[in-house]
Design an enzyme around this catalytic site. Sequence first.
Site, PDB file in Angstrom:
ATOM      1  N   ASN A  97       0.528  23.643   8.488  1.00  0.00           N
ATOM      2  CA  ASN A  97       0.887  24.307   9.743  1.00  0.00           C
ATOM      3  C   ASN A  97       1.257  23.220  10.742  1.00  0.00           C
ATOM      4  O   ASN A  97       0.389  22.538  11.270  1.00  0.00           O
ATOM      5  CB  ASN A  97      -0.305  25.142  10.237  1.00  0.00           C
ATOM      6  CG  ASN A  97      -0.054  25.751  11.612  1.00  0.00           C
ATOM      7  OD1 ASN A  97       1.067  25.714  12.127  1.00  0.00           O
ATOM      8  ND2 ASN A  97      -1.097  26.299  12.210  1.00  0.00           N
ATOM      9  N   LYS A 132       2.422  23.499  13.622  1.00  0.00           N
ATOM     10  CA  LYS A 132       2.224  23.916  15.018  1.00  0.00           C
ATOM     11  C   LYS A 132       3.472  23.570  15.837  1.00  0.00           C
ATOM     12  O   LYS A 132       4.573  23.623  15.312  1.00  0.00           O
ATOM     13  CB  LYS A 132       0.930  23.306  15.575  1.00  0.00           C
ATOM     14  CG  LYS A 132      -0.271  23.624  14.658  1.00  0.00           C
ATOM     15  CD  LYS A 132      -1.605  23.297  15.237  1.00  0.00           C
ATOM     16  CE  LYS A 132      -2.707  23.673  14.247  1.00  0.00           C
ATOM     17  NZ  LYS A 132      -4.065  23.418  14.765  1.00  0.00           N
ATOM     18  N   HIS A 135      -3.511  33.147  14.047  1.00  0.00           N
ATOM     19  CA  HIS A 135      -4.123  31.834  14.230  1.00  0.00           C
ATOM     20  C   HIS A 135      -4.949  31.840  15.521  1.00  0.00           C
ATOM     21  O   HIS A 135      -4.563  32.475  16.500  1.00  0.00           O
ATOM     22  CB  HIS A 135      -3.036  30.758  14.283  1.00  0.00           C
ATOM     23  CG  HIS A 135      -3.595  29.373  14.186  1.00  0.00           C
ATOM     24  ND1 HIS A 135      -4.180  28.741  15.250  1.00  0.00           N
ATOM     25  CD2 HIS A 135      -3.681  28.520  13.131  1.00  0.00           C
ATOM     26  CE1 HIS A 135      -4.601  27.548  14.852  1.00  0.00           C
ATOM     27  NE2 HIS A 135      -4.305  27.383  13.581  1.00  0.00           N
ATOM     28  N   GLU A 190     -10.825  29.446   9.424  1.00  0.00           N
ATOM     29  CA  GLU A 190     -10.678  28.267  10.272  1.00  0.00           C
ATOM     30  C   GLU A 190     -11.666  28.329  11.424  1.00  0.00           C
ATOM     31  O   GLU A 190     -11.391  28.956  12.463  1.00  0.00           O
ATOM     32  CB  GLU A 190      -9.257  28.201  10.855  1.00  0.00           C
ATOM     33  CG  GLU A 190      -8.161  28.092   9.822  1.00  0.00           C
ATOM     34  CD  GLU A 190      -6.902  27.443  10.406  1.00  0.00           C
ATOM     35  OE1 GLU A 190      -6.428  26.469   9.835  1.00  0.00           O
ATOM     36  OE2 GLU A 190      -6.425  27.907  11.464  1.00  0.00           O
ATOM     37  N   SER A 245      -9.523  20.289  10.513  1.00  0.00           N
ATOM     38  CA  SER A 245      -9.721  18.856  10.270  1.00  0.00           C
ATOM     39  C   SER A 245      -9.729  18.479   8.787  1.00  0.00           C
ATOM     40  O   SER A 245     -10.488  17.591   8.369  1.00  0.00           O
ATOM     41  CB  SER A 245     -10.988  18.362  10.974  1.00  0.00           C
ATOM     42  OG  SER A 245     -10.852  18.508  12.375  1.00  0.00           O
ATOM     43  N   GLU A 289      -5.210  29.761  17.794  1.00  0.00           N
ATOM     44  CA  GLU A 289      -4.451  29.314  18.977  1.00  0.00           C
ATOM     45  C   GLU A 289      -3.615  30.452  19.552  1.00  0.00           C
ATOM     46  O   GLU A 289      -3.405  30.534  20.764  1.00  0.00           O
ATOM     47  CB  GLU A 289      -3.583  28.103  18.602  1.00  0.00           C
ATOM     48  CG  GLU A 289      -4.447  26.861  18.391  1.00  0.00           C
ATOM     49  CD  GLU A 289      -3.885  25.836  17.436  1.00  0.00           C
ATOM     50  OE1 GLU A 289      -2.679  25.888  17.107  1.00  0.00           O
ATOM     51  OE2 GLU A 289      -4.665  24.977  16.981  1.00  0.00           O
TER      52      GLU A 289
HETATM   53  P1  13P Z   1      -6.168  20.630  12.067  1.00  0.00           P
HETATM   54  O1  13P Z   1      -5.984  20.376  10.586  1.00  0.00           O
HETATM   55  O2  13P Z   1      -5.284  19.780  12.914  1.00  0.00           O
HETATM   56  O3  13P Z   1      -7.613  20.583  12.451  1.00  0.00           O
HETATM   57  O4  13P Z   1      -5.670  22.134  12.336  1.00  0.00           O
HETATM   58  C1  13P Z   1      -6.128  23.156  11.518  1.00  0.00           C
HETATM   59  C2  13P Z   1      -5.327  24.369  11.792  1.00  0.00           C
HETATM   60  O5  13P Z   1      -5.444  24.981  12.845  1.00  0.00           O
HETATM   61  C3  13P Z   1      -4.360  24.788  10.778  1.00  0.00           C
HETATM   62  O6  13P Z   1      -3.840  26.047  11.049  1.00  0.00           O
END
Ligand code: 13P
Length: 257
Positions: free
Chosen positions: A9, A11, A94, A166, A213, A96
Amino acid sequence: MRKPILAGNWKMNKTVAEAAALVTAMREGLVAIPGVEKVLCPPFMAIPEVARLVAGTEIRVGAQDMYWEPSGAYTGEVSPVMVKEFCDYVIIGHSERREHFGETDATVNRKIKAAFAHGLTPIVCVGESLALRREGRTETWVSDQVKAALEGLSAEQVASLVIAYEPIWAIGTGLAATAEEAERVCGQVVRATVAELYGAAVAEAVRIQYGGSVKASNIAELMRQPNIDGALVGGASLSAEEFVAIVRYSAEAKGLA
Ligand code: 13P
């Protein structure tokens, strides 16, 4: 056996030119790893270019979100029909998007249904905040999110989708859940909830990813857990070397490479 699925992802990162460079840097390395599904989820602007660059390979493309209507007066939105032109997968819900863009369990459910209506496989995200975790509410929160997301779906649909667990406190913090903790929630909460709703066969079929992470240095232990079928990788998927290593260690951990 469930086919492991590793998704990057990206982002809100990478211009089209940067995305092209990243895909070109990781493409050969990814293709060489057997037995594992690989999905790249670039920002919308870069999706056509990424799809063009992986055409003819086993690498699949996913969107990071979409709206549920197929077309119309929805300024700024992207429809499932448009996503389907280039993608097989779409990330839905997600954390976010839930935190910054007002996504709710209800919109997540509508988007999942729209994904299926247009032949897309949803990667449905669930996970608890640090506050909920500290209050000991992880299990009920995650289970309730799974129930709300899957409401009204058929057994066949649920068996074919991907659920990404997540924990919000692990996203972008460098503090991944331990393999034991991730396994416990993926197995005893997410898969158990699917079993409760749809029975053992569907629960056995649904693929569950861990996200938060994930790095080349912690993926093998995560992937050795029986209920973890893959990972949704954020920051580490922005490095070709790191993401290829994550996919390779995943295949090795599952005895596929
Ligand atoms: P990170 O791997 O940067 O912690 O992000 C995880 C995530 O939100 C994947 O969708």
